[in-house]
Write an enzyme that holds these catalytic residues in place. Structure first.
Site, PDB file in Angstrom:
ATOM      1  N   HIS A 165       3.997 -22.026 -16.777  1.00  0.00           N
ATOM      2  CA  HIS A 165       3.396 -20.736 -16.405  1.00  0.00           C
ATOM      3  C   HIS A 165       3.066 -20.692 -14.908  1.00  0.00           C
ATOM      4  O   HIS A 165       3.468 -19.769 -14.194  1.00  0.00           O
ATOM      5  CB  HIS A 165       2.135 -20.536 -17.257  1.00  0.00           C
ATOM      6  N   GLU A 166       2.359 -21.678 -14.453  1.00  0.00           N
ATOM      7  CA  GLU A 166       1.896 -21.646 -13.060  1.00  0.00           C
ATOM      8  C   GLU A 166       3.055 -21.785 -12.082  1.00  0.00           C
ATOM      9  O   GLU A 166       3.075 -21.142 -11.034  1.00  0.00           O
ATOM     10  CB  GLU A 166       0.872 -22.761 -12.813  1.00  0.00           C
ATOM     11  N   HIS A 207       4.798 -18.523 -11.698  1.00  0.00           N
ATOM     12  CA  HIS A 207       4.144 -17.648 -10.715  1.00  0.00           C
ATOM     13  C   HIS A 207       4.565 -17.987  -9.297  1.00  0.00           C
ATOM     14  O   HIS A 207       4.673 -17.115  -8.443  1.00  0.00           O
ATOM     15  CB  HIS A 207       2.629 -17.823 -10.803  1.00  0.00           C
ATOM     16  N   HIS A 265       2.879 -11.762 -14.842  1.00  0.00           N
ATOM     17  CA  HIS A 265       2.530 -11.926 -16.254  1.00  0.00           C
ATOM     18  C   HIS A 265       3.416 -11.039 -17.123  1.00  0.00           C
ATOM     19  O   HIS A 265       3.716  -9.904 -16.776  1.00  0.00           O
ATOM     20  CB  HIS A 265       1.067 -11.554 -16.483  1.00  0.00           C
ATOM     21  N   CYS A 266       3.787 -11.611 -18.253  1.00  0.00           N
ATOM     22  CA  CYS A 266       4.665 -10.908 -19.177  1.00  0.00           C
ATOM     23  C   CYS A 266       3.814 -10.141 -20.195  1.00  0.00           C
ATOM     24  O   CYS A 266       2.870 -10.678 -20.764  1.00  0.00           O
ATOM     25  CB  CYS A 266       5.547 -11.924 -19.893  1.00  0.00           C
ATOM     26  N   CYS A 269       5.064 -14.787 -24.698  1.00  0.00           N
ATOM     27  CA  CYS A 269       5.873 -15.478 -23.692  1.00  0.00           C
ATOM     28  C   CYS A 269       5.002 -16.481 -22.961  1.00  0.00           C
ATOM     29  O   CYS A 269       3.787 -16.270 -22.815  1.00  0.00           O
ATOM     30  CB  CYS A 269       6.414 -14.422 -22.721  1.00  0.00           C
ATOM     31  N   CYS A 305      10.228 -15.663 -22.534  1.00  0.00           N
ATOM     32  CA  CYS A 305      10.934 -14.641 -23.316  1.00  0.00           C
ATOM     33  C   CYS A 305      12.294 -14.360 -22.663  1.00  0.00           C
ATOM     34  O   CYS A 305      12.593 -14.882 -21.583  1.00  0.00           O
ATOM     35  CB  CYS A 305      10.073 -13.377 -23.361  1.00  0.00           C
ATOM     36  N   CYS A 349      11.967 -13.122 -19.012  1.00  0.00           N
ATOM     37  CA  CYS A 349      11.464 -14.128 -18.068  1.00  0.00           C
ATOM     38  C   CYS A 349      12.435 -15.302 -17.946  1.00  0.00           C
ATOM     39  O   CYS A 349      12.550 -15.911 -16.884  1.00  0.00           O
ATOM     40  CB  CYS A 349      10.069 -14.589 -18.474  1.00  0.00           C
TER      41      CYS A 349
HETATM   42 ZN   LIG Z   1      -0.954 -16.558 -14.884  1.00  0.00          ZN
HETATM   43 ZN   LIG Z   2       8.238 -12.968 -20.664  1.00  0.00          ZN
END
Ligand SMILES: [Zn+2]
Ligand SMILES: [Zn+2]
Length: 324
Positions: A243-244, A247, A253-254, A259, A278, A281
């Site tokens: 996640h990070e 970014h 953000h999804c 996701c 997802c 992404c």
């Molecule tokens: Zn975040």
């Molecule tokens: Zn996504």
């Protein structure tokens, strides 16, 4: 991230440029100017593994494996941070940061003291990220935490946890060590982190502009308890790592699907999210890193098979199969 000292809920990640670090509750990735990687004159020209056209076909082919974002539950990220999301097409048009040219290496820095189980989780997260982003990832030698000045540490006034100011780690400890070829330098620490006096804690904090970030294992579980606890903490760590770092490559953000790039406010919400991105992404990641999506799915399936992540293995295998 809205929690003040009496609150209990905090967002999973706090990716703030330092210029807005005193304004908690919003991640600033979309508005950060991109630290574009300038190709060196002799940098090899990349062969395209992932054109937008081929990725549009790929995302359509795996869509059936993903769950659209449902109605958020009380306390979930979208109840407190309504966001518009970001499609693959919007990402392409956003001039995102891409780990290309001379800056392609993700550096992982273990910082502080670790138990053997925590050390193993950091090593596995390093391997996972190399498959997830199809980039070279280098695990640096463990570094002891140096003395932290009084203004960058505290004991939580109600809970008694010893905590370190996250921005002290990113800017004072990591920033001077940033290598020229680094897409990002990310520290894992077993210490608890806080982003400022008004918040209880954060799981991580990063600066896009400076390409540095720190993530804490402190609140992610007890990996020594048993195999199930180890795998739970491993999954949480992998999700945060993905996640990070997503970014850092300008992925917002999804909100369209469940996701790994969806925002989360608490660990239960994190646990409900899948390990993978997802379709939209995934296409962003593959485009940003020039990655063949089927090969990426296959590598991630092997990683999950090797490390006991059975549910995730089945998903990644199904995704790879869908792209044959
Ligand atoms: Zn975040
Ligand atoms: Zn996504």
């Amino acid at each position: 991230m809205r929690a003040i000292l009496s609150g209990a809920s905090l967002a999973l990640c706090l990716l703030l440029a330092l210029s807005c670090a005193t304004s908690p509750g919003r991640e600033s990735a979309p508005r950060e100017p991109a630290p574009q990687t300038a190709p060196t004159p002799d940098a090899p020209v990349q062969k395209s593994e992932a054109s937008p056209e081929s990725l549009r076909r790929a995302l359509a082919a795996v869509r059936h494996l993903h769950k659209p974002m449902g109605k958020p539950r009380p306390g979930d990220w979208l109840t407190t941070s309504p966001e518009a999301g970001q499609t693959f097409e919007e990402y392409l048009q956003s001039d995102p940061v891409r780990p290309t040219g001379a800056r392609r290496v993700l550096y992982i820095q273990p910082l502080g003291e670790f138990t053997p189980a925590q050390r193993r989780i950091v090593a596995l997260a390093t391997e996972f990220m190399s498959h997830f982003f199809n980039l070279p990832v280098k695990l640096k030698l463990e570094q002891a935490l140096p003395d932290i000045p009084a203004e960058a540490r505290r004991i939580h006034p109600q809970w008694g946890d010893r905590q370190i100011l996250a921005s002290h780690i990113t800017m004072k400890l990591l920033r001077p060590q940033l290598a020229e070829d680094a897409a990002a330098l990310i520290a894992f620490t077993s210490s608890d982190l806080y982003p400022g006096v008004e918040l209880n804690y954060v799981f991580g904090q990063a600066s896009y502009r400076e390409r540095v970030g720190v993530w804490s294992l402190y609140r992610l579980g007890q990996p020594n308890a048993d195999e199930r606890s180890f795998l739970l903490m491993l999954l949480r760590t992998l999700k945060i790592a993905a996640h990070e770092t997503g970014h850092m490559f300008s992925i917002k953000h999804c909100t369209k699907y469940e996701c790994v790039m969806s925002g989360t406010n608490h660990l239960k919400e994190t646990d409900r999210r899948p390990l993978d991105a997802c379709p939209e992404c995934m296409a962003k990641i593959c485009w940003a890193t020039n990655t063949n999506p089927r090969e990426r799915y296959a590598k991630l399936a092997r990683f999950c098979a090797d490390h006991g992540l059975e549910h995730e293995r089945r998903y990644f295998e199904a995704a790879a199969e869908a792209l044959k």
